[in-house]
Design a protein around this motif. Structure first.
Motif, PDB file in Angstrom:
ATOM      1  N   ALA A 268      19.977  53.984  59.269  1.00 43.56           N
ATOM      2  CA  ALA A 268      19.469  52.646  59.567  1.00 43.56           C
ATOM      3  C   ALA A 268      17.993  52.468  59.329  1.00 43.56           C
ATOM      4  CB  ALA A 268      20.017  52.275  60.887  1.00 43.56           C
ATOM      5  N   MET A 269      17.048  53.414  59.721  1.00 43.00           N
ATOM      6  CA  MET A 269      15.643  53.290  59.738  1.00 43.00           C
ATOM      7  C   MET A 269      15.442  53.784  58.093  1.00 43.00           C
ATOM      8  SD  MET A 269      14.331  55.554  63.053  1.00 43.00           S
ATOM      9  CE  MET A 269      12.730  55.416  62.374  1.00 43.00           C
ATOM     10  N   SER A 270      16.000  54.299  57.413  1.00 45.63           N
ATOM     11  CA  SER A 270      15.424  54.578  56.289  1.00 45.63           C
ATOM     12  C   SER A 270      15.829  53.200  55.213  1.00 45.63           C
ATOM     13  CB  SER A 270      16.098  55.737  55.369  1.00 45.63           C
ATOM     14  OG  SER A 270      17.394  55.473  55.429  1.00 45.63           O
ATOM     15  N   LYS A 271      16.800  52.363  55.741  1.00 42.02           N
ATOM     16  CA  LYS A 271      17.120  51.217  55.091  1.00 42.02           C
ATOM     17  C   LYS A 271      16.456  49.907  55.421  1.00 42.02           C
ATOM     18  CE  LYS A 271      21.740  52.459  53.323  1.00 42.02           C
ATOM     19  NZ  LYS A 271      21.402  53.984  52.764  1.00 42.02           N
ATOM     20  N   ALA A 272      16.208  49.852  56.747  1.00 36.82           N
ATOM     21  CA  ALA A 272      15.588  48.702  57.336  1.00 36.82           C
ATOM     22  C   ALA A 272      14.248  48.350  56.757  1.00 36.82           C
ATOM     23  CB  ALA A 272      15.682  49.004  58.705  1.00 36.82           C
ATOM     24  N   PRO A 293      26.164  65.986  60.694  1.00 36.24           N
ATOM     25  CA  PRO A 293      25.643  66.193  59.500  1.00 36.24           C
ATOM     26  C   PRO A 293      24.673  64.898  58.998  1.00 36.24           C
ATOM     27  CG  PRO A 293      27.836  66.646  59.201  1.00 36.24           C
ATOM     28  CD  PRO A 293      27.910  66.190  60.429  1.00 36.24           C
ATOM     29  N   LEU A 294      23.351  65.472  58.573  1.00 35.68           N
ATOM     30  CA  LEU A 294      22.630  64.378  58.092  1.00 35.68           C
ATOM     31  C   LEU A 294      22.704  64.442  56.472  1.00 35.68           C
ATOM     32  CD1 LEU A 294      20.155  62.548  59.149  1.00 35.68           C
ATOM     33  CD2 LEU A 294      18.547  64.394  58.677  1.00 35.68           C
ATOM     34  N   ALA A 295      23.061  63.250  56.022  1.00 38.59           N
ATOM     35  CA  ALA A 295      23.236  63.346  54.403  1.00 38.59           C
ATOM     36  C   ALA A 295      21.955  63.535  53.668  1.00 38.59           C
ATOM     37  CB  ALA A 295      23.708  61.847  54.054  1.00 38.59           C
ATOM     38  N   GLY A 296      22.141  64.315  52.592  1.00 39.42           N
ATOM     39  CA  GLY A 296      20.849  64.416  51.921  1.00 39.42           C
ATOM     40  C   GLY A 296      19.814  63.251  51.312  1.00 39.42           C
ATOM     41  N   GLN A 297      20.790  62.075  50.933  1.00 39.57           N
ATOM     42  CA  GLN A 297      20.152  60.964  50.665  1.00 39.57           C
ATOM     43  C   GLN A 297      19.295  60.179  51.808  1.00 39.57           C
ATOM     44  OE1 GLN A 297      20.855  59.461  47.498  1.00 39.57           O
ATOM     45  NE2 GLN A 297      19.079  58.257  48.240  1.00 39.57           N
ATOM     46  N   THR A 298      19.931  60.346  53.033  1.00 42.20           N
ATOM     47  CA  THR A 298      19.007  59.762  54.190  1.00 42.20           C
ATOM     48  C   THR A 298      17.542  60.640  54.378  1.00 42.20           C
ATOM     49  OG1 THR A 298      20.988  59.052  55.198  1.00 42.20           O
ATOM     50  CG2 THR A 298      19.151  59.633  56.765  1.00 42.20           C
ATOM     51  N   ILE A 299      17.871  62.001  54.038  1.00 42.32           N
ATOM     52  CA  ILE A 299      16.620  62.717  54.293  1.00 42.32           C
ATOM     53  C   ILE A 299      15.647  62.450  53.177  1.00 42.32           C
ATOM     54  CG2 ILE A 299      15.608  65.151  54.013  1.00 42.32           C
ATOM     55  CD1 ILE A 299      18.392  66.288  55.197  1.00 42.32           C
ATOM     56  N   ASP A 300      15.975  62.029  51.976  1.00 48.11           N
ATOM     57  CA  ASP A 300      15.207  61.693  50.817  1.00 48.11           C
ATOM     58  C   ASP A 300      14.619  60.106  51.124  1.00 48.11           C
ATOM     59  OD1 ASP A 300      15.606  64.145  49.656  1.00 48.11           O
ATOM     60  OD2 ASP A 300      17.136  63.511  48.336  1.00 48.11           O
ATOM     61  N   ASP A 301      15.344  59.047  51.361  1.00 50.31           N
ATOM     62  CA  ASP A 301      15.152  57.836  51.789  1.00 50.31           C
ATOM     63  C   ASP A 301      14.067  57.801  52.979  1.00 50.31           C
ATOM     64  OD1 ASP A 301      16.642  57.149  49.607  1.00 50.31           O
ATOM     65  OD2 ASP A 301      18.249  56.293  51.023  1.00 50.31           O
ATOM     66  N   LYS A 303      12.036  60.284  53.790  1.00 46.17           N
ATOM     67  CA  LYS A 303      10.795  60.867  53.808  1.00 46.17           C
ATOM     68  C   LYS A 303       9.920  59.833  52.783  1.00 46.17           C
ATOM     69  CE  LYS A 303      11.320  65.447  52.809  1.00 46.17           C
ATOM     70  NZ  LYS A 303      11.500  66.558  52.189  1.00 46.17           N
ATOM     71  N   ALA A 304      10.514  59.191  51.876  1.00 48.34           N
ATOM     72  CA  ALA A 304       9.870  58.194  51.074  1.00 48.34           C
ATOM     73  C   ALA A 304       9.328  57.039  51.892  1.00 48.34           C
ATOM     74  CB  ALA A 304      10.773  57.685  49.973  1.00 48.34           C
ATOM     75  N   LYS A 305       9.783  56.578  53.121  1.00 49.20           N
ATOM     76  CA  LYS A 305       9.468  55.636  54.263  1.00 49.20           C
ATOM     77  C   LYS A 305       8.370  56.205  54.987  1.00 49.20           C
ATOM     78  CE  LYS A 305      11.872  52.040  54.822  1.00 49.20           C
ATOM     79  NZ  LYS A 305      12.823  50.863  55.119  1.00 49.20           N
ATOM     80  N   PHE A 306       8.440  57.226  55.306  1.00 48.62           N
ATOM     81  CA  PHE A 306       7.745  57.939  56.350  1.00 48.62           C
ATOM     82  C   PHE A 306       7.004  59.073  55.741  1.00 48.62           C
ATOM     83  CE2 PHE A 306      11.039  55.711  58.547  1.00 48.62           C
ATOM     84  CZ  PHE A 306      10.019  54.677  59.793  1.00 48.62           C
ATOM     85  N   PRO A 307       6.429  58.991  54.864  1.00 46.27           N
ATOM     86  CA  PRO A 307       5.782  60.340  54.245  1.00 46.27           C
ATOM     87  C   PRO A 307       4.920  61.338  55.117  1.00 46.27           C
ATOM     88  CG  PRO A 307       4.448  58.279  53.499  1.00 46.27           C
ATOM     89  CD  PRO A 307       5.719  57.838  54.257  1.00 46.27           C
ATOM     90  N   ARG A 308       4.489  60.651  56.274  1.00 46.74           N
ATOM     91  CA  ARG A 308       3.420  61.763  57.169  1.00 46.74           C
ATOM     92  C   ARG A 308       4.379  62.346  58.332  1.00 46.74           C
ATOM     93  NH1 ARG A 308      -0.294  58.642  60.234  1.00 46.74           N
ATOM     94  NH2 ARG A 308       1.051  57.058  60.378  1.00 46.74           N
ATOM     95  N   ALA A 309       5.885  61.839  58.403  1.00 47.00           N
ATOM     96  CA  ALA A 309       6.265  62.449  59.488  1.00 47.00           C
ATOM     97  C   ALA A 309       7.482  63.551  59.024  1.00 47.00           C
ATOM     98  CB  ALA A 309       7.574  61.146  59.952  1.00 47.00           C
TER      99      ALA A 309
END
Length: 432
Positions: A268-272, A293-301, A303-309
């Motif tokens: 939700a956070m990666s899409k919001a 399990p955490l989907a690979g797509q969620t991890i990528d999204d 990372k793009a939204k929170f590059p420092r985290a």
């Protein structure tokens, strides 16, 4: 690193008071509870429980929503050597009755908001008294209010303290087949887990953990309630995940540094649409994911939204107190749940419990200090699950040369098609 000579949670809380007594233990909306205040309340509630007849080794159930009272009640039960039984607050009446009868609880704490689901339980169980948190309408005359316990002026008799191998709590695992099983978790199990987590994440008393997942869950209870108190840092209590904007607001304004969520939250956070000021001014250094399990797509999204985290996926189960493995801030691998915690040994094995070569699929088994003592009243299930000290998880995994664990699927979810093993998670990833 924290001192590890604690043998129970009352000693742990006392140590936190010595280390950070005037510091905030719990942020709750606009209220702050210091460690000194928390310990004073725990003493009062512990004395009240003893006055009510709770004895060393008695089981005390908690059907309690996220609140400061959950923490006070849990620690008070522990202080007098009783055993806490945190219960899922989403259960139905007959499910509560089963757990209460299975653990033979005579006393329980309950949130007033659960009164409808808890109705009539005294007639079905051994429960003699319910201590209601909040305004319970027309409660039984024998029942009491938490406020009475909080204001009790007596002093608890702490002459007999729990030892490291005594039971701390019983966590009931969700019963996908049949009734839920009560995992017997000792103080030693939990301290082993806390020590391992702390060594990986390097927690200090300056950290602040935001807690919005249910406290009754073993993951939240160990990693987000016990761990902050073990390290004398702060808990930021958010009573509900809805609206999620309030969670983000609390994270920002109360300067949270550790955020624990489940995959749905991160998806939700990666899409919001996250406000730019949250992305730049939040102080979260660790976003940790567990529970599924955490989907690979969620991890990528993400990372793009929170590059420092850092978004770190972990893995655990109630029977292991519960954290087994996690990616570290220094080293992580996508689609992996990380490496085993310090103090745990893991293997991927075949049906004969013989280790398979690295990279091949096998059932994950675990040995170490955080493996439970067994299941309550279920010797056969205990013997099936713990073999020669190894805990069989029922999860298929691969383990690579670096010790990183990759969850393939639940053993019972395996589909065999034309002699080939098909894992539903692979299908889900493809669909995702």
């Amino acid at each position: 690193m924290n001192q590890t000579h604690n043998t129970n949670f009352y000693e742990m809380l006392s140590a936190a008071c010595r280390k950070n007594g005037k510091g905030t233990a719990v942020f709750n909306d606009k209220e702050k509870t210091t460690y000194h205040t928390l310990k004073h309340e725990v003493d009062a509630v512990a004395a009240y429980l003893q006055n009510m007849g709770v004895k060393f080794g008695d089981k005390v159930a908690l059907a309690v929503s996220n609140s400061p009272e959950f923490i006070s009640a849990y620690f008070a039960v522990s202080a007098i050597g009783a055993v806490a039984v945190p219960m899922n607050t989403f259960l139905k009446n007959n499910e509560y009755a089963y757990i209460l009868n299975d653990c033979k609880a005579r006393f329980m704490f309950a949130s007033a908001g659960l009164q409808k689901e808890l109705k009539g339980l005294k007639k079905q169980t051994r429960v003699e008294k319910i201590i209601w948190i909040g305004e319970a309408k027309a409660a039984d005359e024998a029942d009491v209010r938490f406020e009475e316990a909080r204001r009790f002026s007596g002093t608890p008799d702490l002459s007999r303290q729990p030892k490291i191998n005594d039971l701390a709590h019983i966590i009931y695992t969700s019963g996908t087949t049949g009734h839920p099983k009560g995992a017997l978790i000792s103080y030693g199990n939990l301290f082993s887990n806390l020590e391992g987590i702390e060594r990986i994440f390097k927690i200090t008393k300056r950290d602040r953990f935001v807690v919005f997942l249910p406290m009754f869950h073993s993951f939240t209870l160990t990693a987000m309630v016990l761990l902050p108190i073990y390290m004398a840092c702060s808990i930021i209590l958010v009573k509900s995940v809805f609206p999620f904007s309030n969670v983000l607001k609390q994270v920002l304004f109360k300067r949270a540094t550790v955020f624990l969520g489940v995959p749905a939250i991160y998806t939700a956070m990666s899409k919001a649409k996250i406000p730019w000021y949250f992305r730049w001014f939040n102080r979260v250094r660790l976003f940790i994911s567990g529970g599924a399990p955490l989907a690979g797509q969620t991890i990528d999204d993400f990372k793009a939204k929170f590059p420092r985290a850092k978004l770190l996926e972990g893995y655990g189960l109630s029977e292991c107190s519960p954290v087994v493995a996690v990616n570290t801030p220094e080293r992580q691998k996508t689609a992996s749940v990380g490496v085993a915690l310090p103090g745990l040994t893991v293997k991927a094995v075949d049906d004969e419990l013989i280790e398979v070569p690295r990279g091949e699929v096998g059932e994950l088994i675990i040995k170490g200090g955080s493996v439970m003592q067994g299941y309550l009243n279920m010797p056969d299930a205990t013997d099936e699950t713990i073999v020669n000290g190894w805990l069989k998880t029922g999860d298929f995994v691969t383990i690579d040369e670096d010790g990183f664990i990759f969850i393939v699927d639940r053993k019972k979810d395996l589909i065999i098609s034309k002699g080939q093993n098909v894992y539903p998670r692979e299908i889900e990833e493809a669909i995702y």
